[in-house]
Design a protein around this motif. Structure first.
Motif, PDB file in Angstrom:
ATOM      1  N   GLN A  20      46.649  47.679  47.550  1.00  0.00           N
ATOM      2  CA  GLN A  20      46.310  48.228  48.825  1.00  0.00           C
ATOM      3  C   GLN A  20      44.952  49.261  48.703  1.00  0.00           C
ATOM      4  OE1 GLN A  20      48.351  50.622  52.118  1.00  0.00           O
ATOM      5  NE2 GLN A  20      50.023  49.577  51.204  1.00  0.00           N
ATOM      6  N   GLU A  22      42.542  48.980  46.664  1.00  0.00           N
ATOM      7  CA  GLU A  22      41.239  48.265  46.406  1.00  0.00           C
ATOM      8  C   GLU A  22      40.693  47.834  47.887  1.00  0.00           C
ATOM      9  OE1 GLU A  22      42.405  44.963  44.192  1.00  0.00           O
ATOM     10  OE2 GLU A  22      42.930  45.933  42.366  1.00  0.00           O
ATOM     11  N   LEU A  23      41.448  47.801  48.820  1.00  0.00           N
ATOM     12  CA  LEU A  23      40.658  47.677  50.193  1.00  0.00           C
ATOM     13  C   LEU A  23      39.875  48.859  50.519  1.00  0.00           C
ATOM     14  CD1 LEU A  23      43.722  46.360  52.245  1.00  0.00           C
ATOM     15  CD2 LEU A  23      41.969  45.056  51.211  1.00  0.00           C
ATOM     16  N   ARG A  26      40.480  51.948  54.763  1.00  0.00           N
ATOM     17  CA  ARG A  26      42.161  52.236  55.240  1.00  0.00           C
ATOM     18  C   ARG A  26      41.729  53.229  56.375  1.00  0.00           C
ATOM     19  NH1 ARG A  26      46.061  51.573  51.310  1.00  0.00           N
ATOM     20  NH2 ARG A  26      46.844  53.726  51.694  1.00  0.00           N
ATOM     21  N   ALA A 282      37.816  43.739  59.416  1.00  0.00           N
ATOM     22  CA  ALA A 282      38.899  44.666  59.197  1.00  0.00           C
ATOM     23  C   ALA A 282      39.921  44.063  60.131  1.00  0.00           C
ATOM     24  CB  ALA A 282      38.867  46.072  59.302  1.00  0.00           C
ATOM     25  N   LEU A 296      48.590  42.740  56.040  1.00  0.00           N
ATOM     26  CA  LEU A 296      47.981  43.452  54.934  1.00  0.00           C
ATOM     27  C   LEU A 296      48.126  42.513  53.482  1.00  0.00           C
ATOM     28  CD1 LEU A 296      46.908  45.889  53.291  1.00  0.00           C
ATOM     29  CD2 LEU A 296      49.286  46.622  52.981  1.00  0.00           C
ATOM     30  N   LEU A 299      45.529  39.623  53.995  1.00  0.00           N
ATOM     31  CA  LEU A 299      44.312  40.224  53.608  1.00  0.00           C
ATOM     32  C   LEU A 299      44.230  40.303  52.040  1.00  0.00           C
ATOM     33  CD1 LEU A 299      43.161  42.915  56.081  1.00  0.00           C
ATOM     34  CD2 LEU A 299      42.773  40.553  56.161  1.00  0.00           C
ATOM     35  N   GLU A 300      45.149  40.769  51.197  1.00  0.00           N
ATOM     36  CA  GLU A 300      44.940  40.994  49.953  1.00  0.00           C
ATOM     37  C   GLU A 300      45.128  39.572  49.410  1.00  0.00           C
ATOM     38  OE1 GLU A 300      48.831  42.978  49.483  1.00  0.00           O
ATOM     39  OE2 GLU A 300      47.679  45.099  49.427  1.00  0.00           O
ATOM     40  N   ARG A 303      41.494  38.264  49.324  1.00  0.00           N
ATOM     41  CA  ARG A 303      40.599  38.825  48.658  1.00  0.00           C
ATOM     42  C   ARG A 303      41.010  38.431  47.056  1.00  0.00           C
ATOM     43  NH1 ARG A 303      37.906  43.508  49.773  1.00  0.00           N
ATOM     44  NH2 ARG A 303      38.417  44.541  47.770  1.00  0.00           N
ATOM     45  N   ILE A 314      36.133  40.827  53.391  1.00  0.00           N
ATOM     46  CA  ILE A 314      37.544  41.472  53.917  1.00  0.00           C
ATOM     47  C   ILE A 314      37.553  42.733  53.553  1.00  0.00           C
ATOM     48  CG2 ILE A 314      40.252  41.050  53.604  1.00  0.00           C
ATOM     49  CD1 ILE A 314      38.738  38.683  55.037  1.00  0.00           C
ATOM     50  N   LYS A 315      37.507  43.507  54.411  1.00  0.00           N
ATOM     51  CA  LYS A 315      37.334  45.083  54.230  1.00  0.00           C
ATOM     52  C   LYS A 315      38.581  46.052  54.174  1.00  0.00           C
ATOM     53  CE  LYS A 315      33.197  44.694  53.271  1.00  0.00           C
ATOM     54  NZ  LYS A 315      32.354  44.856  51.843  1.00  0.00           N
ATOM     55  N   GLY A 316      39.791  45.350  55.182  1.00  0.00           N
ATOM     56  CA  GLY A 316      40.619  46.352  54.985  1.00  0.00           C
ATOM     57  C   GLY A 316      41.634  46.204  56.269  1.00  0.00           C
TER      58      GLY A 316
END
Length: 353
Positions: A20, A22-23, A26, A282, A296, A299-300, A303, A314-316
């Motif tokens: 998380q 690394e995003l 947030r 995001a 979440l 997204l991870e 990435r 992919i920013k978060g």
């Protein structure tokens, strides 16, 4: 061997915990507080956001500020610069970026209430013939959800851009959120300027105009992404996507616009779509904690597994609250019930205790 296994296990756990972190984004998107709640909000930011590593606040300001450029547009008892400075100071203390928001184009009314822009400047109305009912209901014969301003009116941008510049300066921000979501009224037949125009071109033109204005001072444009999605092909429908063909604007606009991709009921793969199109994106959650956690994870996985050209976009996560700050804080400080469908509960589940 046992020692080696322990080290490997620790490294794996560390990766899971840090995934998380690394995003790059947030975030929390929420309304600015009223004057009476500024102190409580500042305390919340100071005590609750740093432990959760929140680094972005999207603040819906709209007309809840004592504007000097157009004071007639300020809501009664709007925030003063001193109020705003308290929020800015605590955010700067913790490295939290503020992205102030004024809804542009759409959302110029709500239910039976007209927004300040069209109330003061009715000539900007895209649909002046549509009267707001005393009792609002959906659906209705006029197709009225929220009114829009006319993007081709020759005087509208002088007004809104001065407001944008003032609020960006007030919050010492490097980016601005223009909303641009749920635009149902665009290119209407009754508008003498927009009649017959391609809706995608109108939407793209307005986005580009706002982006170019911000770029002159080195600021970045953020928007909600729903109007850039095809509601018919995806099955997402008229709320989470476009049914009036504005989705084609995605291929007509600059790639440096930041997209907040909101879906509240389920995980949709549209963040990957925006990333593949070359936009930073995001995902935005709201009231369902389990859905937010699945988003979440989605997204991870992108990435982790996608090519760098896609993964880098992919920013978060930017969690959204559509209640008042007071209501959100009441829910936040209440005993946690993970089965509850609630914006504050979802925020706690997404970003931890």
């Amino acid at each position: 061997m046992k020692r080696i296994l322990l080290i490997i296990t620790a490294l794996c756990l560390s990766f899971l915990v840090n995934a998380q972190d690394e995003l790059p984004i947030r975030g929390l998107a929420i309304a600015v507080p009223d004057k009476a709640t500024v102190g409580r909000f500042v305390k919340f930011i100071n005590e609750e956001l740093p432990p959760r590593k929140i680094n972005t606040l999207v603040l819906r300001v709209d007309y809840n500020f004592q504007y000097k450029s157009y004071p007639e547009l300020a809501q009664e008892n709007g925030l003063s610069q001193d109020d705003v400075n308290k929020i800015v100071t605590v955010c700067q203390k913790h490295g939290i970026e503020i992205v102030p928001q004024i809804n542009l184009l759409g959302h110029q009314s709500w239910a039976s209430n007209l927004g300040m822009l069209l109330k003061v400047y009715p000539e900007f109305d895209e649909t002046p013939g549509v009267t707001l009912p005393e009792k609002y209901e959906w659906p209705n014969e006029d197709g009225l959800y929220c009114k829009s301003y006319c993007p081709l009116h020759p005087d509208v941008h002088k007004v809104v851009f001065e407001l944008v510049d003032e609020i960006v300066a007030a919050f010492q921000a490097n980016a601005f959120h223009a909303g641009m979501d749920e635009v149902f009224y665009i290119g209407q037949e009754e508008c003498p300027r927009c009649n017959g125009r391609d809706k995608a071109e109108l939407f793209a033109g307005e986005l580009t105009k706002i982006r170019n204005h911000l770029a002159q001072s080195g600021k970045k444009l953020w928007i909600w992404g729903d109007r850039l999605l095809d509601g018919k092909t995806t099955g997402l429908g008229m709320w989470e996507a476009s049914m009036n063909n504005t989705h084609r604007a995605i291929d007509m606009i600059p790639k440096d616009i930041m997209i907040c991709d909101w879906h509240y009921e389920r995980v949709e793969p549209t963040a990957a779509y925006f990333a593949l199109k070359g936009f930073d994106v995001a995902t935005s959650s709201w009231r369902k904690g389990a859905v937010a956690q699945e988003q979440l994870t989605f997204l991870e996985n992108i990435r982790k597994n996608a090519k760098e050209e896609t993964a880098q976009h992919i920013k978060g996560m930017v969690h959204t609250s559509w209640s008042s700050v007071s209501s959100f804080l009441d829910g936040f400080y209440a005993p946690l019930d993970k089965s509850k469908v609630d914006d504050a509960v979802c925020f706690r589940m997404l970003f931890g205790e």
